[in-house]
Design a protein around this motif. Structure first.
Motif, PDB file in Angstrom:
ATOM      1  N   PRO A  66       0.836  -1.205   0.000  1.00 49.52           N
ATOM      2  CA  PRO A  66       0.000   0.000   0.000  1.00 49.52           C
ATOM      3  C   PRO A  66       0.870   1.254   0.000  1.00 49.52           C
ATOM      4  CG  PRO A  66       0.069  -0.960   2.189  1.00 49.52           C
ATOM      5  CD  PRO A  66       0.854  -1.881   1.293  1.00 49.52           C
ATOM      6  N   VAL A  67       0.381   2.278  -0.675  1.00 43.42           N
ATOM      7  CA  VAL A  67       1.059   3.576  -0.723  1.00 43.42           C
ATOM      8  C   VAL A  67      -0.020   4.646  -0.586  1.00 43.42           C
ATOM      9  CG1 VAL A  67       2.490   5.156  -2.075  1.00 43.42           C
ATOM     10  CG2 VAL A  67       2.870   2.688  -2.246  1.00 43.42           C
ATOM     11  N   ASN A  68       0.166   5.551   0.367  1.00 47.09           N
ATOM     12  CA  ASN A  68      -0.805   6.624   0.570  1.00 47.09           C
ATOM     13  C   ASN A  68      -0.595   7.753  -0.436  1.00 47.09           C
ATOM     14  OD1 ASN A  68      -2.072   5.337   2.707  1.00 47.09           O
ATOM     15  ND2 ASN A  68      -0.776   6.314   4.244  1.00 47.09           N
ATOM     16  N   ILE A  69      -1.712   8.364  -0.811  1.00 45.86           N
ATOM     17  CA  ILE A  69      -1.717   9.522  -1.698  1.00 45.86           C
ATOM     18  C   ILE A  69      -2.127  10.723  -0.843  1.00 45.86           C
ATOM     19  CG2 ILE A  69      -2.698  10.549  -3.793  1.00 45.86           C
ATOM     20  CD1 ILE A  69      -1.225   7.859  -4.254  1.00 45.86           C
ATOM     21  N   ALA A  70      -1.286  11.743  -0.783  1.00 46.45           N
ATOM     22  CA  ALA A  70      -1.567  12.944   0.013  1.00 46.45           C
ATOM     23  C   ALA A  70      -2.088  14.055  -0.902  1.00 46.45           C
ATOM     24  CB  ALA A  70      -0.299  13.399   0.729  1.00 46.45           C
ATOM     25  N   LEU A  71      -2.562  15.121  -0.292  1.00 47.58           N
ATOM     26  CA  LEU A  71      -3.035  16.261  -1.072  1.00 47.58           C
ATOM     27  C   LEU A  71      -1.919  16.876  -1.919  1.00 47.58           C
ATOM     28  CD1 LEU A  71      -5.349  18.039   1.515  1.00 47.58           C
ATOM     29  CD2 LEU A  71      -6.038  16.708  -0.492  1.00 47.58           C
ATOM     30  N   ASP A  72      -0.662  16.795  -1.439  1.00 45.70           N
ATOM     31  CA  ASP A  72       0.451  17.382  -2.178  1.00 45.70           C
ATOM     32  C   ASP A  72       1.190  16.382  -3.070  1.00 45.70           C
ATOM     33  OD1 ASP A  72       1.604  15.971  -0.087  1.00 45.70           O
ATOM     34  OD2 ASP A  72       3.082  17.514   0.385  1.00 45.70           O
ATOM     35  N   THR A  73       0.702  15.144  -3.173  1.00 49.14           N
ATOM     36  CA  THR A  73       1.323  14.173  -4.070  1.00 49.14           C
ATOM     37  C   THR A  73       1.156  14.659  -5.509  1.00 49.14           C
ATOM     38  OG1 THR A  73       0.892  12.305  -2.575  1.00 49.14           O
ATOM     39  CG2 THR A  73       1.273  11.776  -4.892  1.00 49.14           C
ATOM     40  N   GLU A  74       2.247  14.658  -6.254  1.00 50.17           N
ATOM     41  CA  GLU A  74       2.195  15.057  -7.656  1.00 50.17           C
ATOM     42  C   GLU A  74       1.766  13.850  -8.484  1.00 50.17           C
ATOM     43  OE1 GLU A  74       5.440  17.456  -9.177  1.00 50.17           O
ATOM     44  OE2 GLU A  74       6.133  17.706  -7.107  1.00 50.17           O
ATOM     45  N   LEU A  75       0.705  14.017  -9.267  1.00 50.09           N
ATOM     46  CA  LEU A  75       0.146  12.947 -10.088  1.00 50.09           C
ATOM     47  C   LEU A  75       0.210  13.356 -11.555  1.00 50.09           C
ATOM     48  CD1 LEU A  75      -3.070  12.399  -7.940  1.00 50.09           C
ATOM     49  CD2 LEU A  75      -1.005  10.996  -7.876  1.00 50.09           C
ATOM     50  N   TYR A  76       0.940  12.575 -12.350  1.00 50.88           N
ATOM     51  CA  TYR A  76       0.984  12.826 -13.784  1.00 50.88           C
ATOM     52  C   TYR A  76       1.439  11.577 -14.509  1.00 50.88           C
ATOM     53  CZ  TYR A  76       5.789  14.094 -12.415  1.00 50.88           C
ATOM     54  OH  TYR A  76       7.033  14.120 -11.869  1.00 50.88           O
ATOM     55  N   THR A  77       1.194  11.552 -15.815  1.00 52.78           N
ATOM     56  CA  THR A  77       1.631  10.412 -16.614  1.00 52.78           C
ATOM     57  C   THR A  77       3.103  10.583 -16.965  1.00 52.78           C
ATOM     58  OG1 THR A  77       1.157  11.375 -18.779  1.00 52.78           O
ATOM     59  CG2 THR A  77      -0.688  10.263 -17.644  1.00 52.78           C
ATOM     60  N   VAL A  78       3.713   9.545 -17.487  1.00 49.40           N
ATOM     61  CA  VAL A  78       5.121   9.633 -17.874  1.00 49.40           C
ATOM     62  C   VAL A  78       5.317  10.637 -19.004  1.00 49.40           C
ATOM     63  CG1 VAL A  78       5.734   7.315 -17.077  1.00 49.40           C
ATOM     64  CG2 VAL A  78       4.951   7.646 -19.427  1.00 49.40           C
ATOM     65  N   TYR A  79       4.229  11.040 -19.653  1.00 49.83           N
ATOM     66  CA  TYR A  79       4.301  12.031 -20.731  1.00 49.83           C
ATOM     67  C   TYR A  79       4.131  13.452 -20.207  1.00 49.83           C
ATOM     68  CZ  TYR A  79       3.754   7.728 -23.285  1.00 49.83           C
ATOM     69  OH  TYR A  79       3.933   6.455 -23.740  1.00 49.83           O
TER      70      TYR A  79
END
Length: 126
Positions: A66-79
């Motif tokens: 498991p890995v938590n996702i925080a409000l400041d986690t950067e989410l983007y595709t490899v592109y």
């Protein structure tokens, strides 16, 4: 007096060595950059996902992580395209960098950066 001075000097040196190691974590940027990022903390396939947590199956481990996702986690595709946490789905392939680029000694790690190979369930090309 001399031992106090040496103790203080040792403390200062330890503080600076800790500061130097804290800066050794280089996170990837959505559109690349001049610095080469640190190696990812985790790569694998998402088994389950919610906006606050993903469970990853790596090729190296039998136990899902498991890995938590925080409000400041950067989410983007490899592109480089960003996405919202609600777009996370089982079957997607992810590359994750933990905060500080290391797994915490206790508790569930928190993603600093989570990249998807694709919003579809497709593996990374390399």
């Amino acid at each position: 007096m001399r031992s106090d001075c040496c103790s203080f000097l040792m403390l200062v040196l330890l503080m600076f060595s800790g500061a130097a190691s804290a800066h050794s974590c280089v996170l990837p940027l959505p559109d690349g950059g001049e610095d080469h990022p640190s190696p990812p903390s985790l790569k694998g396939k998402i088994l389950s996902a919610s906006p606050k947590q993903v469970v990853i199956q790596t090729t190296d481990d039998r136990v899902p992580r498991p890995v938590n996702i925080a409000l400041d986690t950067e989410l983007y595709t490899v592109y480089g395209g960003g996405f919202e946490p609600e777009a996370l789905r089982a079957g997607q392939h992810a590359i994750i960098w933990f905060r500080g680029c290391t797994k915490p000694k206790e508790g569930t790690p928190v993603a600093a950066v989570l990249q998807l190979c694709s919003l579809a369930a497709e593996p990374c090309s390399s």
